[in-house]
Design a protein around this motif. Structure first.
Motif, PDB file in Angstrom:
ATOM      1  N   HIS A   1       2.725  -2.056   4.331  1.00 14.83           N
ATOM      2  CA  HIS A   1       1.918  -1.508   3.249  1.00 14.83           C
ATOM      3  C   HIS A   1       1.444  -0.130   3.664  1.00 14.83           C
ATOM      4  O   HIS A   1       1.425   0.218   4.843  1.00 14.83           O
ATOM      5  CB  HIS A   1       0.740  -2.423   2.922  1.00 14.83           C
ATOM      6  CG  HIS A   1      -0.435  -2.225   3.834  1.00 14.83           C
ATOM      7  ND1 HIS A   1      -0.490  -2.754   5.093  1.00 14.83           N
ATOM      8  CD2 HIS A   1      -1.581  -1.539   3.663  1.00 14.83           C
ATOM      9  CE1 HIS A   1      -1.637  -2.423   5.663  1.00 14.83           C
ATOM     10  NE2 HIS A   1      -2.325  -1.685   4.828  1.00 14.83           N
TER      11      HIS A   1
ATOM     12  N   GLY B   1      -5.679   2.066  -3.807  1.00 14.84           N
ATOM     13  CA  GLY B   1      -4.871   0.848  -3.799  1.00 14.84           C
ATOM     14  C   GLY B   1      -3.900   0.910  -2.652  1.00 14.84           C
ATOM     15  O   GLY B   1      -4.153   1.576  -1.638  1.00 14.84           O
TER      16      GLY B   1
ATOM     17  N   GLU C   1       0.563   0.632  -1.666  1.00 21.23           N
ATOM     18  CA  GLU C   1       1.947   0.300  -1.984  1.00 21.23           C
ATOM     19  C   GLU C   1       2.396  -0.714  -0.954  1.00 21.23           C
ATOM     20  O   GLU C   1       2.159  -0.545   0.244  1.00 21.23           O
ATOM     21  CB  GLU C   1       2.815   1.552  -1.924  1.00 21.23           C
ATOM     22  CG  GLU C   1       2.393   2.598  -2.932  1.00 21.23           C
ATOM     23  CD  GLU C   1       3.558   3.487  -3.340  1.00 21.23           C
ATOM     24  OE1 GLU C   1       4.600   3.464  -2.647  1.00 21.23           O
ATOM     25  OE2 GLU C   1       3.412   4.212  -4.333  1.00 21.23           O
ATOM     26  N   ILE C   2       3.019  -1.746  -1.454  1.00 21.73           N
ATOM     27  CA  ILE C   2       3.331  -2.846  -0.542  1.00 21.73           C
ATOM     28  C   ILE C   2       4.779  -3.266  -0.694  1.00 21.73           C
ATOM     29  O   ILE C   2       5.400  -3.031  -1.725  1.00 21.73           O
ATOM     30  CB  ILE C   2       2.429  -4.063  -0.809  1.00 21.73           C
ATOM     31  CG1 ILE C   2       2.588  -4.535  -2.250  1.00 21.73           C
ATOM     32  CG2 ILE C   2       0.981  -3.736  -0.501  1.00 21.73           C
ATOM     33  CD1 ILE C   2       1.792  -5.775  -2.565  1.00 21.73           C
TER      34      ILE C   2
ATOM     35  N   GLY D   1      -7.353  -6.477  -0.485  1.00 26.89           N
ATOM     36  CA  GLY D   1      -6.378  -5.966   0.450  1.00 26.89           C
ATOM     37  C   GLY D   1      -6.937  -5.795   1.856  1.00 26.89           C
ATOM     38  O   GLY D   1      -7.914  -6.416   2.241  1.00 26.89           O
TER      39      GLY D   1
ATOM     40  N   GLU E   1      -8.970  -1.970  -1.751  1.00 32.83           N
ATOM     41  CA  GLU E   1      -7.806  -1.771  -2.618  1.00 32.83           C
ATOM     42  C   GLU E   1      -8.003  -2.465  -3.954  1.00 32.83           C
ATOM     43  O   GLU E   1      -8.424  -3.611  -4.018  1.00 32.83           O
ATOM     44  CB  GLU E   1      -6.550  -2.298  -1.917  1.00 32.83           C
ATOM     45  CG  GLU E   1      -6.213  -1.444  -0.709  1.00 32.83           C
ATOM     46  CD  GLU E   1      -5.250  -2.113   0.237  1.00 32.83           C
ATOM     47  OE1 GLU E   1      -4.620  -3.103  -0.175  1.00 32.83           O
ATOM     48  OE2 GLU E   1      -5.127  -1.659   1.381  1.00 32.83           O
TER      49      GLU E   1
ATOM     50  N   TRP F   1      -2.008  -2.807  -6.620  1.00 29.90           N
ATOM     51  CA  TRP F   1      -0.869  -2.720  -5.706  1.00 29.90           C
ATOM     52  C   TRP F   1       0.425  -2.480  -6.470  1.00 29.90           C
ATOM     53  O   TRP F   1       0.661  -3.089  -7.531  1.00 29.90           O
ATOM     54  CB  TRP F   1      -0.741  -4.029  -4.912  1.00 29.90           C
ATOM     55  CG  TRP F   1      -1.966  -4.286  -4.078  1.00 29.90           C
ATOM     56  CD1 TRP F   1      -2.184  -3.858  -2.830  1.00 29.90           C
ATOM     57  CD2 TRP F   1      -3.123  -5.018  -4.478  1.00 29.90           C
ATOM     58  NE1 TRP F   1      -3.409  -4.274  -2.398  1.00 29.90           N
ATOM     59  CE2 TRP F   1      -4.027  -4.987  -3.401  1.00 29.90           C
ATOM     60  CE3 TRP F   1      -3.493  -5.705  -5.648  1.00 29.90           C
ATOM     61  CZ2 TRP F   1      -5.264  -5.604  -3.433  1.00 29.90           C
ATOM     62  CZ3 TRP F   1      -4.739  -6.324  -5.685  1.00 29.90           C
ATOM     63  CH2 TRP F   1      -5.615  -6.269  -4.573  1.00 29.90           C
TER      64      TRP F   1
END
Lengths: 117, 297
Positions: B159, B178, B180-181, B253, B258, B261
């Motif tokens: 992430h 947030g 990015e995963i 998160g 976060e 996502w």
């Protein structure tokens, strides 16, 4: 410590010094030390065992004397013999000079020299 | 001094006193007293044996503890005698302790509390070790390589923290934190979305579309907890993203901040951060049950 007035009260430090001096002659156990001081002062200082043994243990804790259980030469019994250590020897000279200085100072107050009065 | 040493020393003292007392008795007998009288005289000359023992113990410093408590009682008496000083001192102590407790509880909840994920003891953050020994984040290429190689790290999720512009017709755009995963991320953490679902593997591929998973907090704040939002698009950085699911309450998160996502949709050689020199991905794996944690280091 002493309840009866005739006995002289020794200061703790002075007693330490006397014990060290007694041991300068050679090792001895508690009873011998007390008897020696008593004899030498013509019974003026009668050793109260209540002050002698704590003094001995105090001196031992400081490393000025060392103790050992040994059989007495003329008997079948064991006694705890104390002897002077090197540190103790040095301490004896220190205390001796301190005592002399103290005695001198006291004497000067008590019996001032003729020209000062 | 240990208690057995103290006992030994006391016994030694008793022995010494006894032997010298006997000697004293002999002396008295030599002076002509009867054995009875000699013993009494010896005792008297010897002095108070209890006092001897007490003074000897004092010389040995065992009386230190008694002296300590005497000092404590004395201190308390003194405090009672000056009430204003005592009050001032107590207030200062209370303020200091209170401030410390407040600080600790903040630090505790922010830093020290363990992750609110199931079995978080088995979660391990993974970093790369560079040639110079310093740990680093993963680059896109490295991550994809690891995935291909198999073994423990092939199940790794990554992430990266991100910021998004959330906008909608008629409202002010909002900057939202947030991440990015990769699609395995949510399942590695062991958290299930409470509505909808998280990203599937095919949605983690470049070009498959734009998707987003919302946090419960954001869902309540901005979308009025509307369950119909799932499946609908929202505008993220100007592009519509389909909402796939909502995460449960209090799940924010990794850093707790976060709010939504999106899938990384990593692709070797292209896209954001695809350069092999950019190390931007934080790895996360869950150790399989049989794996002893210490080996994972």
């Amino acid at each position: 410590m002493a309840k009866t007035p005739p006995r002289a009260n020794l200061l703790q430090g002075t007693l330490d010094m006397l014990v060290l001096r007694t041991l300068l002659y050679g090792p001895a156990h508690g009873h011998q030390i007390g008897k020696h001081i008593q004899r030498t002062t013509n019974d003026f200082l009668q050793m109260q065992h209540g002050s002698l043994y704590p003094a001995l243990h105090r001196l031992e804790r400081r490393g000025w004397i060392a103790s050992k259980w040994e059989t007495a030469p003329d008997r079948n019994r064991e006694f705890k013999y104390y002897r002077l250590t090197d540190k103790g020897r040095k301490q004896l000279t220190v205390e001796e000079s301190q005592w002399k200085q103290m005695a001198e100072a006291v004497a000067r107050v008590m019996w001032p020299a003729a020209e000062e009065s | 001094m240990h208690w057995w040493q103290i006992r030994k020393r006391n016994a030694d003292l008793e022995r010494e006193l006894k032997s010298d007392l006997d000697l004293e008795e002999e002396d008295q007998r030599d002076r002509g007293l009867s054995p009875e009288q000699a013993r009494y005289a010896a005792r008297r000359a010897f002095g108070n044996t209890a006092l001897i023992r007490e003074h000897s113990h004092e010389a040995w410093g065992v009386a230190g503890a008694e002296r300590f408590w005497q000092d404590v009682r004395y201190a308390l008496r003194q405090l009672r005698r000056s009430p204003r000083f005592t009050l001032a001192a107590l207030l200062t102590l209370a303020l200091g302790t209170g401030a410390n407790t407040a600080m600790f509880s903040v630090i505790h909840s922010v830093l020290l509390k363990s992750w609110p994920f199931p079995d978080s003891g088995r979660l391990v953050v993974v970093s790369q070790r560079q040639a110079n020994g310093i740990a680093n984040l993963f680059s896109t290429q490295d991550f994809l390589d690891w995935k291909r190689q198999g073994g423990l790290l092939s199940g790794m999720a990554v992430h990266v923290s991100w910021q998004f512009n959330l906008s909608a017709a008629g409202t002010q755009p909002e900057r939202v934190a947030g991440a990015e995963i990769s699609h395995e991320w949510v399942s590695t953490l062991g958290v299930e979305p409470m509505l909808g679902r998280s990203f599937a593997a095919q949605e983690d591929v470049a070009g498959s579309g734009n998707f987003v998973v919302l946090s419960s907090a954001l869902w309540h704040d901005r979308y009025g907890a509307d369950p119909q939002i799932v499946g609908k698009p929202i505008l993220l950085d100007g592009t519509p993203h389909t909402v796939l699911g909502i995460m449960p309450a209090n799940f924010n998160g990794f850093d707790g901040k976060e709010l939504l996502w999106t899938p990384l949709q990593l692709q070797a050689g292209s896209g954001v951060g695809s350069s092999p020199n950019i190390h931007w991905l934080t790895g996360l794996i869950r150790l399989p049950d049989a794996f002893p944690t210490r080996f994972a280091r």
